[in-house]
Motif scaffolding. Structure first.
Motif, PDB file in Angstrom:
ATOM      1  N   HIS A  83       0.836  -1.203   0.000  1.00 54.83           N
ATOM      2  CA  HIS A  83       0.000   0.000   0.000  1.00 54.83           C
ATOM      3  C   HIS A  83       0.869   1.251   0.000  1.00 54.83           C
ATOM      4  O   HIS A  83       0.592   2.217  -0.732  1.00 54.83           O
ATOM      5  CB  HIS A  83      -0.912   0.005   1.229  1.00 54.83           C
ATOM      6  CG  HIS A  83      -1.721  -1.244   1.393  1.00 54.83           C
ATOM      7  ND1 HIS A  83      -2.155  -1.988   0.318  1.00 54.83           N
ATOM      8  CD2 HIS A  83      -2.169  -1.893   2.505  1.00 54.83           C
ATOM      9  CE1 HIS A  83      -2.847  -3.030   0.757  1.00 54.83           C
ATOM     10  NE2 HIS A  83      -2.866  -2.994   2.078  1.00 54.83           N
ATOM     11  N   LEU A  84       1.905   1.234   0.826  1.00 54.17           N
ATOM     12  CA  LEU A  84       2.790   2.392   0.911  1.00 54.17           C
ATOM     13  C   LEU A  84       3.515   2.632  -0.411  1.00 54.17           C
ATOM     14  O   LEU A  84       3.627   3.777  -0.870  1.00 54.17           O
ATOM     15  CB  LEU A  84       3.801   2.179   2.041  1.00 54.17           C
ATOM     16  CG  LEU A  84       4.806   3.316   2.290  1.00 54.17           C
ATOM     17  CD1 LEU A  84       4.077   4.605   2.661  1.00 54.17           C
ATOM     18  CD2 LEU A  84       5.796   2.919   3.374  1.00 54.17           C
ATOM     19  N   VAL A  85       3.979   1.565  -1.041  1.00 52.11           N
ATOM     20  CA  VAL A  85       4.704   1.694  -2.305  1.00 52.11           C
ATOM     21  C   VAL A  85       3.792   2.231  -3.401  1.00 52.11           C
ATOM     22  O   VAL A  85       4.161   3.145  -4.149  1.00 52.11           O
ATOM     23  CB  VAL A  85       5.314   0.331  -2.707  1.00 52.11           C
ATOM     24  CG1 VAL A  85       5.881   0.395  -4.124  1.00 52.11           C
ATOM     25  CG2 VAL A  85       6.397  -0.071  -1.724  1.00 52.11           C
ATOM     26  N   VAL A  86       2.593   1.670  -3.504  1.00 46.39           N
ATOM     27  CA  VAL A  86       1.650   2.130  -4.529  1.00 46.39           C
ATOM     28  C   VAL A  86       1.280   3.589  -4.307  1.00 46.39           C
ATOM     29  O   VAL A  86       1.242   4.393  -5.246  1.00 46.39           O
ATOM     30  CB  VAL A  86       0.381   1.243  -4.532  1.00 46.39           C
ATOM     31  CG1 VAL A  86      -0.695   1.847  -5.443  1.00 46.39           C
ATOM     32  CG2 VAL A  86       0.731  -0.160  -4.998  1.00 46.39           C
ATOM     33  N   GLY A  87       1.023   3.956  -3.049  1.00 47.76           N
ATOM     34  CA  GLY A  87       0.673   5.340  -2.756  1.00 47.76           C
ATOM     35  C   GLY A  87       1.791   6.302  -3.093  1.00 47.76           C
ATOM     36  O   GLY A  87       1.570   7.358  -3.699  1.00 47.76           O
ATOM     37  N   ALA A  88       3.028   5.947  -2.717  1.00 45.02           N
ATOM     38  CA  ALA A  88       4.170   6.819  -2.997  1.00 45.02           C
ATOM     39  C   ALA A  88       4.401   6.961  -4.497  1.00 45.02           C
ATOM     40  O   ALA A  88       4.639   8.062  -5.004  1.00 45.02           O
ATOM     41  CB  ALA A  88       5.420   6.263  -2.320  1.00 45.02           C
ATOM     42  N   LEU A  89       4.310   5.848  -5.235  1.00 42.88           N
ATOM     43  CA  LEU A  89       4.520   5.909  -6.686  1.00 42.88           C
ATOM     44  C   LEU A  89       3.448   6.736  -7.370  1.00 42.88           C
ATOM     45  O   LEU A  89       3.734   7.491  -8.314  1.00 42.88           O
ATOM     46  CB  LEU A  89       4.547   4.493  -7.261  1.00 42.88           C
ATOM     47  CG  LEU A  89       5.776   3.646  -6.926  1.00 42.88           C
ATOM     48  CD1 LEU A  89       5.636   2.245  -7.507  1.00 42.88           C
ATOM     49  CD2 LEU A  89       7.041   4.314  -7.441  1.00 42.88           C
ATOM     50  N   ALA A  90       2.191   6.625  -6.905  1.00 42.70           N
ATOM     51  CA  ALA A  90       1.114   7.410  -7.508  1.00 42.70           C
ATOM     52  C   ALA A  90       1.338   8.904  -7.304  1.00 42.70           C
ATOM     53  O   ALA A  90       1.142   9.711  -8.227  1.00 42.70           O
ATOM     54  CB  ALA A  90      -0.233   6.987  -6.911  1.00 42.70           C
ATOM     55  N   LEU A  91       1.768   9.290  -6.115  1.00 43.17           N
ATOM     56  CA  LEU A  91       2.019  10.706  -5.838  1.00 43.17           C
ATOM     57  C   LEU A  91       3.235  11.213  -6.615  1.00 43.17           C
ATOM     58  O   LEU A  91       3.225  12.342  -7.134  1.00 43.17           O
ATOM     59  CB  LEU A  91       2.218  10.914  -4.340  1.00 43.17           C
ATOM     60  CG  LEU A  91       0.965  10.679  -3.479  1.00 43.17           C
ATOM     61  CD1 LEU A  91       1.324  10.650  -2.000  1.00 43.17           C
ATOM     62  CD2 LEU A  91      -0.078  11.766  -3.740  1.00 43.17           C
ATOM     63  N   LEU A  92       4.279  10.389  -6.716  1.00 42.01           N
ATOM     64  CA  LEU A  92       5.457  10.793  -7.479  1.00 42.01           C
ATOM     65  C   LEU A  92       5.131  10.911  -8.966  1.00 42.01           C
ATOM     66  O   LEU A  92       5.615  11.827  -9.651  1.00 42.01           O
ATOM     67  CB  LEU A  92       6.584   9.777  -7.264  1.00 42.01           C
ATOM     68  CG  LEU A  92       7.229   9.782  -5.873  1.00 42.01           C
ATOM     69  CD1 LEU A  92       8.201   8.622  -5.737  1.00 42.01           C
ATOM     70  CD2 LEU A  92       7.939  11.110  -5.608  1.00 42.01           C
ATOM     71  N   MET A  93       4.308  10.002  -9.477  1.00 44.44           N
ATOM     72  CA  MET A  93       3.915  10.085 -10.880  1.00 44.44           C
ATOM     73  C   MET A  93       3.083  11.335 -11.140  1.00 44.44           C
ATOM     74  O   MET A  93       3.230  12.009 -12.161  1.00 44.44           O
ATOM     75  CB  MET A  93       3.124   8.828 -11.277  1.00 44.44           C
ATOM     76  CG  MET A  93       2.785   8.761 -12.763  1.00 44.44           C
ATOM     77  SD  MET A  93       1.946   7.218 -13.224  1.00 44.44           S
ATOM     78  CE  MET A  93       3.278   6.053 -12.932  1.00 44.44           C
ATOM     79  N   GLY A  94       2.199  11.678 -10.200  1.00 47.08           N
ATOM     80  CA  GLY A  94       1.426  12.905 -10.343  1.00 47.08           C
ATOM     81  C   GLY A  94       2.306  14.133 -10.349  1.00 47.08           C
ATOM     82  O   GLY A  94       2.113  15.059 -11.155  1.00 47.08           O
ATOM     83  N   ALA A  95       3.314  14.161  -9.464  1.00 47.57           N
ATOM     84  CA  ALA A  95       4.238  15.295  -9.431  1.00 47.57           C
ATOM     85  C   ALA A  95       5.040  15.380 -10.728  1.00 47.57           C
ATOM     86  O   ALA A  95       5.287  16.477 -11.251  1.00 47.57           O
ATOM     87  CB  ALA A  95       5.168  15.174  -8.232  1.00 47.57           C
ATOM     88  N   ALA A  96       5.457  14.221 -11.257  1.00 47.04           N
ATOM     89  CA  ALA A  96       6.179  14.221 -12.531  1.00 47.04           C
ATOM     90  C   ALA A  96       5.294  14.738 -13.662  1.00 47.04           C
ATOM     91  O   ALA A  96       5.770  15.443 -14.556  1.00 47.04           O
ATOM     92  CB  ALA A  96       6.673  12.802 -12.836  1.00 47.04           C
TER      93      ALA A  96
END
Length: 518
Positions: A54-67
Motif C-alpha cells: 500500500h505504501l509503495v503504490v501510494g508513494a509511486l502514484a504521488l510521485l507520478m502525479g508530481a512528474a
C-alpha cells in the motif's frame, strides 16, 4: 505508461470528432493519485494485512502525479498546459489550465501528501485502522487538491475542492478515540458551512457573468457593466469567505487548533500543508482574472483580502506566543502564516500571485519539518506525539541535534530570520507587491506582525538550545529523568532529511524556488 499513451491517443481521436478533447497525460497530476487510490484498494483485496505494498503504490502514484505536473511548472506563463477543451471555443473554453504557478502548487501539494503518508506509515503500529483505507484517502485528497488548482469551471472547481477536504475528515475520525471524533466533527461542520457559502458564491458568480467558467473574458464583460459588477464583487467576496474556512483565516479559524491537537500528527500535517496549498490554488483560480481590471480598480476586494490577511497574521501570532504545546503552536502558526500567504493577493497583480505561491510553498516545507520532529518526540512508552510541551523539547538541539537542528531551521524559516534566508526572502517578496500597489498601511502592519512573530519562534528556539535535561531514547529502554523518548522512524527521517535539505538549498539559492514562479 502504455495505458496512458493509449488513453491519450483515444482522446486525440475524440477531439477530431468534435467532442471535448482529453489528454490523459496532462491530467496526470490528478489522475495518478485517483487511479492509485483504486489500485491500493485492489491490492488490499488481493493481499490483505500487508502494509508495504500500500505504501509503495501510494508513494509511486504521488510521485507520478508530481512528474506529470513538471512540464507545466517549466512552461512559459503564456503557454499553460491545457486540456478538456471545447472545439473552436472562445477564451476560457478549456476547463483544465495549469500554468507555472498552478503546476508548482500541484507539485508542492503532492509532495506534502507524500510526506504525510510517510509520517503516517511510522505510526501504523500504534494507531488503529485499515492501512489501505488510510492510503486511499490520502490519495483521494491529493487528487482533489491537484484538480482544484487547475479547474477552470465552477462545478468541477467546487467538487474538487470538497474532494480535497472530505477524505481528511475521515482520516481524523478513523482513529476511533473520543478526542479524534470531536476534532473530526468540528472539521466536518466547518466544511459543511464552507460548502454552503461556496455554493451561494458560485450562484452569484453565474448570475453576474452568465457563465459557469472561470473565464477572463466573462469577468471583463461583467466588470464593464455597473450592475453586473456589483453582483460580481459580492460573488467573489462570498467565495473568498468560503475559502477562508479552508485557509484558516481569521475569523474563520476556530476549527484549526482543536482539530490539529485531536487527530494524528501526520493528518494534522496534511491539513496544515497539502490542504492549504489546495485552497491557495482554488483562491488563485478565482482571483487571477481580476489582476487585469484597473478601471475601476476593485478596491473592495483588495480591502477585504488585506483586512483578513492582517487580522490572521496578528491574531495567530499573538495567541501562538502563549502556546506551550508544539502542535497548538503550529496550529496558531498556520493561522498566522495563512495571513502571509493571502497578503500579497491584496495587490491584485500577477506579481502578488507569484509571491503568494512562493510563501505557501516555503511555509509548507518548514511546517512539514516541524511536524516530523513532533512525531519523533513522545512520552516513554506512549503514542507518537504524546509529549508536546516545552519541557519535552528543552535542550533537544544539544541532546539530539539531528532532530533539534531541523526544528530550529524550520522555526527560523517561519520567523524570517537568518540563516534561514528563504523565510526572510519570502516575507520581503510578500510585502513588495503591496508597496508597488500603494497599499503601504498593509505593509506597515505586516512589518509589525514580523516583529511579533520573531518573539514567538525565538522563545521556542531558546528552549531547544538550553541545557538539556536527562532524556531517554527508545533504544535504551530507560524511563528515568523526564521519561521522554526521541524515536525517528524511517518516514520521519525521510521527511526530515529531504525537508531540511530543501530549506538549506533554497536559503542558499532562493532562485531555485522563485525561478520556477517567474
Amino acid at each position: 505508461m502504455t495505458a496512458l499513451t493509449g488513453l491519450s491517443t483515444l482522446s486525440a481521436l475524440t477531439a477530431q470528432s468534435g467532442a471535448v478533447s482529453i489528454d490523459a497525460l496532462r491530467l496526470l497530476p490528478a489522475l495518478a493519485p485517483a487511479l492509485g487510490a483504486l489500485l491500493v484498494l485492489l491490492v488490499d483485496a488481493l493481499a490483505p494485512r500487508r502494509t508495504l505494498p500500500h505504501l509503495v503504490v501510494g508513494a509511486l502514484a504521488l510521485l507520478m502525479g508530481a512528474a506529470g505536473a513538471m512540464p507545466g511548472a517549466l512552461s512559459p506563463a503564456r503557454e499553460p498546459v491545457l486540456t478538456l477543451c471545447l472545439p473552436g471555443g472562445p477564451d476560457g473554453a478549456c476547463l483544465w489550465s495549469a500554468g507555472p504557478l498552478d503546476s508548482t502548487l500541484q507539485i508542492g501539494l503532492l509532495a506534502a501528501s507524500l510526506a504525510a503518508l510517510l509520517l503516517l506509515s511510522d505510526q501504523w503500529r500504534d494507531l488503529p485502522g485499515d492501512r489501505a483505507v488510510d492510503v486511499a484517502l490520502i490519495l483521494a485528497s491529493a487528487a482533489g487538491g491537484a484538480a482544484v488548482v487547475a479547474a477552470r469551471e465552477l462545478g468541477t472547481w467546487l467538487v474538487a475542492l470538497e474532494l480535497a477536504t472530505l477524505p481528511v475528515i475521515a482520516l481524523v475520525v478513523l482513529r476511533g478515540t473520543r478526542r479524534a471524533a470531536h476534532g473530526g466533527l468540528t472539521l466536518m461542520m466547518t466544511s459543511l458551512l464552507s460548502f454552503a457559502v461556496l455554493v451561494v458564491g458560485t450562484g452569484l458568480w453565474v448570475m453576474a457573468t452568465g457563465d459557469a467558467s472561470l473565464s477572463g473574458t466573462a469577468i471583463r464583460t461583467a466588470w464593464a457593466q455597473p450592475d453586473q459588477r456589483a453582483v460580481l464583487v459580492v460573488a467573489i467576496l462570498t467565495l473568498f469567505v468560503g475559502l477562508g474556512f479552508k485557509l484558516s483565516l481569521v475569523p474563520f479559524h476556530a476549527w484549526t487548533p482543536p482539530t490539529f491537537v485531536s487527530g494524528p500528527l501526520p493528518i494534522s500535517a496534511l491539513l496544515a500543508t497539502a490542504s492549504k496549498l489546495a485552497a491557495v490554488g482554488a483562491l488563485l483560480a478565482l482571483i487571477a482574472p481580476f489582476a487585469g481590471l484597473a478601471d475601476p480598480h476593485p478596491h473592495a476586494l483588495a480591502f477585504v483580502v488585506g483586512a483578513l490577511a492582517i487580522g490572521s497574521m496578528l491574531v495567530g501570532t499573538v495567541v501562538a506566543f502563549r502556546a506551550t504545546d508544539l502542535v497548538r503552536l503550529l496550529a496558531w502558526s498556520t493561522i498566522a502564516q495563512a495571513g502571509w500567504v493571502v497578503l500579497p493577493l491584496a495587490a491584485l497583480t500577477t506579481v502578488g500571485h507569484r509571491a503568494s505561491v512562493a510563501y505557501a510553498l516555503t511555509y509548507a516545507a518548514a511546517g512539514l519539518v516541524a511536524f516530523a520532529v513532533a512525531t519523533a518526540v513522545r512520552t516513554a512508552g506512549g503514542e507518537p506525539g504524546s509529549e508536546r510541551g516545552l519541557a519535552a523539547y528543552r535542550g533537544l538541539a544539544r541532546s539530539h541535534p539531528h532532530v533539534g537542528g531541523p526544528l530550529i531551521l524550520a522555526l527560523l524559516t517561519l520567523a524570517g530570520l537568518p540563516p534561514a534566508i528563504l523565510g526572510l526572502v519570502a516575507k520581503v517578496v510578500a510585502i513588495r507587491p503591496l508597496l508597488a500597489a500603494g497599499l503601504w498601511p498593509l505593509a506597515v502592519l505586516a512589518v509589525i506582525a514580523v516583529v511579533l512573530g520573531i518573539a514567538v519562534y525565538v522563545r521556542w528556539i531558546a528552549v531547544l538550545l538550553a541545557a538539556p535535561e536527562h532524556r531517554t531514547t527508545a533504544a535504551s529502554g530507560n524511563n528515568a529523568g523526564t521519561g521522554v523518548e526521541v524515536q525517528v522512524g524511517p518516514g520521519a527521517l525521510a521527511v526530515l532529511s529531504l525537508g531540511t535539505a530543501l530549506l538549506v538549498v533554497a536559503s542558499v539559492v532562493p532562485q531555485v524556488l522563485y525561478g520556477l514562479l517567474s
